[in-house]
Write an enzyme that holds these catalytic residues in place. Structure first.
Site, short mmCIF file in Angstrom:
data_model
loop_
_atom_site.label_atom_id
_atom_site.label_comp_id
_atom_site.label_asym_id
_atom_site.label_seq_id
_atom_site.Cartn_x
_atom_site.Cartn_y
_atom_site.Cartn_z
N GLU A 100 0.79 -1.23 0.00
CA GLU A 100 0.00 0.00 0.00
C GLU A 100 0.83 1.28 0.00
O GLU A 100 0.80 2.05 0.99
CB GLU A 100 -0.96 -0.01 1.20
CG GLU A 100 -1.89 -1.19 1.22
CD GLU A 100 -2.96 -1.10 2.32
OE1 GLU A 100 -2.89 -0.18 3.16
OE2 GLU A 100 -3.87 -1.94 2.33
N GLU B 29 -5.38 -8.69 0.87
CA GLU B 29 -6.01 -8.37 2.16
C GLU B 29 -7.48 -8.09 1.95
O GLU B 29 -7.86 -7.35 1.03
CB GLU B 29 -5.42 -7.09 2.80
CG GLU B 29 -4.09 -7.25 3.45
CD GLU B 29 -3.58 -5.95 4.07
OE1 GLU B 29 -4.41 -5.14 4.54
OE2 GLU B 29 -2.36 -5.77 4.08
C1 FCB Z 1 -4.32 -2.17 5.61
C2 FCB Z 1 -2.94 -2.53 6.09
C3 FCB Z 1 -2.93 -3.63 7.13
C4 FCB Z 1 -4.07 -3.51 8.09
C5 FCB Z 1 -5.38 -3.32 7.38
C6 FCB Z 1 -6.58 -3.23 8.28
O1 FCB Z 1 -4.33 -0.87 5.12
O2 FCB Z 1 -2.15 -2.95 5.00
O3 FCB Z 1 -1.66 -3.62 7.74
O4 FCB Z 1 -3.81 -2.52 9.00
O5 FCB Z 1 -5.32 -2.18 6.58
#
Ligand code: FCB
Length: 471
Positions: free
Chosen positions: A193, A377
């Site tokens: 990110e 994620e």
């Molecule tokens: C993302 C991050 C991860 C976690 C999630 C909830 O932005 O990559 O580390 O904090 O959010």
């Protein structure tokens, strides 16, 4: 296309949406989720779980410095102990394997493995070698992120991501790690990110290092992307058999009304959150309208940088959490207009699985060279409590089910998606929100470090078992 990704599963098994374990997870027979080669795993990140911040030669990171400052992290929490994973990694891997999870996405703490002069720290390297070797012994597919936000403080002291030199130091770090760990890593992601590193770290100061300046954010972004581009060829030389990619967070922006101004606002929201990363990577150029929005914030780009940044990728990692409803701000930009009466999580984020599907199908149309995608994620925070040894996180089960349905719909629409990682394997240090926000499918009691498998993890494990039995 159906408007509601949840409908696919709810019609099949309404009880599952309420989180009942009596009902197995039964995606439609033609769902891609049944394919054995659709990877289902869980993700974590070094600073969020490891603890042991000053052991075995680890140097301070920007998150140690930032979280020590009063008022920066909720309740004054820091990652000093976190889930104590540095000491409990063996049991944690056992837990991962016992759930039947097939993939594990972890990150390496840069300050653990090399010093300011670039000299490798053997003890830090050995930790990751032990961890990855064990994962391979267990037959778990390994996704390793090189940078999940814990920049060595000594680099921040020299400007951090505002200093172009940090991109070259990152390539050195990628070189060391890929020489040391080749053979144990199935997929390397350079950065997690970059948008968050740049905007939360240097644009609004909510994250480490806590600087707040629009011009800083764009320059940091350019240097992060440059770091990625410099590292990819290094990883290719040192570890040719692995896949190389990057992880981007993406956001859905929807217009608050049909007005042309609101439609434009939603478009600009997605330019700012998505095209800002994906255009340079996949088109070799920054989006035109970006700097019209923020005139005077263009980063300094040197000749050849965009070619470096757009080096071909083997995969693109996508992190998705929620959508933002936006309206025109009356000038050139957008403003958030939170919707009322919608389902939200402990973070206040709206649950909106269709956004994931719509973004993925949109990217397929926009980027003709879109690489294979992994959802690296997806998940949600809830205020989970242990009762009689169980954690009934019914909203999470429903959330996961609906997002997996959205992924399946995107696959059916022709997007090449190869896997999905839950965020997160266990509750952990949620950055500026500390330990209050629980994202895990496994509960962590921070006073005892006891892990308790939540219903959501049991639910995923049950599906994986069934899939295995059918294969
Ligand atoms: C993302 C991050 C991860 C976690 C999630 C909830 O932005 O990559 O580390 O904090 O959010």
């Amino acid at each position: 296309m159906a408007n509601d990704a949840s409908a696919v599963f709810d019609t099949l098994s309404p009880a599952v949406s309420k989180g009942s374990l009596a009902d197995p997870f039964t995606p439609p027979a033609d769902s891609a989720l049944w394919r054995k080669n659709f990877l289902l795993g869980a993700a974590t990140a070094s600073y969020q779980i490891e603890g042991a911040v000053d052991e075995d030669g680890r140097l301070p990171s920007i998150w140690d410095t930032f979280s020590a400052k009063p008022g920066k992290v909720l309740a004054g929490d820091t990652g000093a102990v976190a889930c104590d994973h540095y000491h409990r990694w063996e049991a944690d891997i056992e837990m991962l394997a016992s759930l039947g999870l097939e993939g594990y996405r972890l990150s390496i703490a840069w300050p653990r493995v090399m010093d300011a002069a670039g000299v490798p720290n053997r003890k830090g390297l050995d930790f990751y070698k032990r961890l990855l070797n064990r994962l391979k012994e267990k037959g778990i597919t390994t996704f390793v992120t090189l940078y999940h936000w814990d920049l060595p403080q000594h680099l921040e002291d020299r400007g951090g991501w505002l200093n172009r030199d940090t991109a070259y130091r990152f390539a050195d770090y990628a070189d060391l790690m890929s020489r040391e760990l080749a053979g144990t890593v199935d997929a390397w992601a350079t950065l997690n990110e970059p948008w968050c590193s740049a905007y939360l770290g240097y644009g609004n100061g909510h994250h480490a290092p806590g600087l707040a300046n629009d011009r800083f954010a764009t320059q940091a972004m350019h240097h992060l992307l440059l770091a990625h581009g410099l590292a990819v060829p290094v990883l290719r030389v040192n570890d040719p058999a692995s896949q190389k990619g990057i992880v981007a967070n993406i956001g859905r922006g929807t217009p608050n009304s049909d007005s042309a101004a609101d439609q434009r606002a939603a478009h600009l929201f997605e330019v700012q959150h998505n095209a800002w990363i994906l255009d340079p990577l996949l088109k070799g150029a920054y989006p035109q309208d970006l700097f019209e929005l923020w005139p005077g914030t263009e980063p300094l780009v040197l000749d050849g940088d965009m070619e470096t940044i757009s080096a071909p990728l083997d995969f693109l990692g996508i992190n998705y959490y929620f959508r933002t409803n936006v309206a025109s701000d009356g000038a050139h930009g957008f403003r958030d207009v939170p919707l009322e009466g919608v389902e939200r999580t402990q973070m206040g984020w709206e649950v909106y699985p269709d956004g994931l599907r719509d973004l993925l199908t949109g990217f397929k149309k926009t980027y003709h060279n879109l690489p294979p995608i992994y959802i690296t994620e997806n998940g949600m925070a809830s205020d989970d409590q242990v009762t009689d040894g169980h954690v009934d996180d019914t909203q999470r089960i429903s959330f996961l089910k609906r997002h997996l349905a959205a992924v399946d719909q995107a696959i059916k629409a022709g997007v090449d998606i190869r896997g999905y990682f839950l965020w997160s394997l266990m509750d952990n240090f949620e950055w500026a929100f500390g330990y209050e926000r629980r994202f895990g499918v496994v509960h962590v009691d921070y006073s005892t470090q006891k892990r308790t498998v939540k219903r959501s993890a049991e639910w995923v494990a049950k599906f994986l078992k069934e899939r295995k039995a059918r294969a």
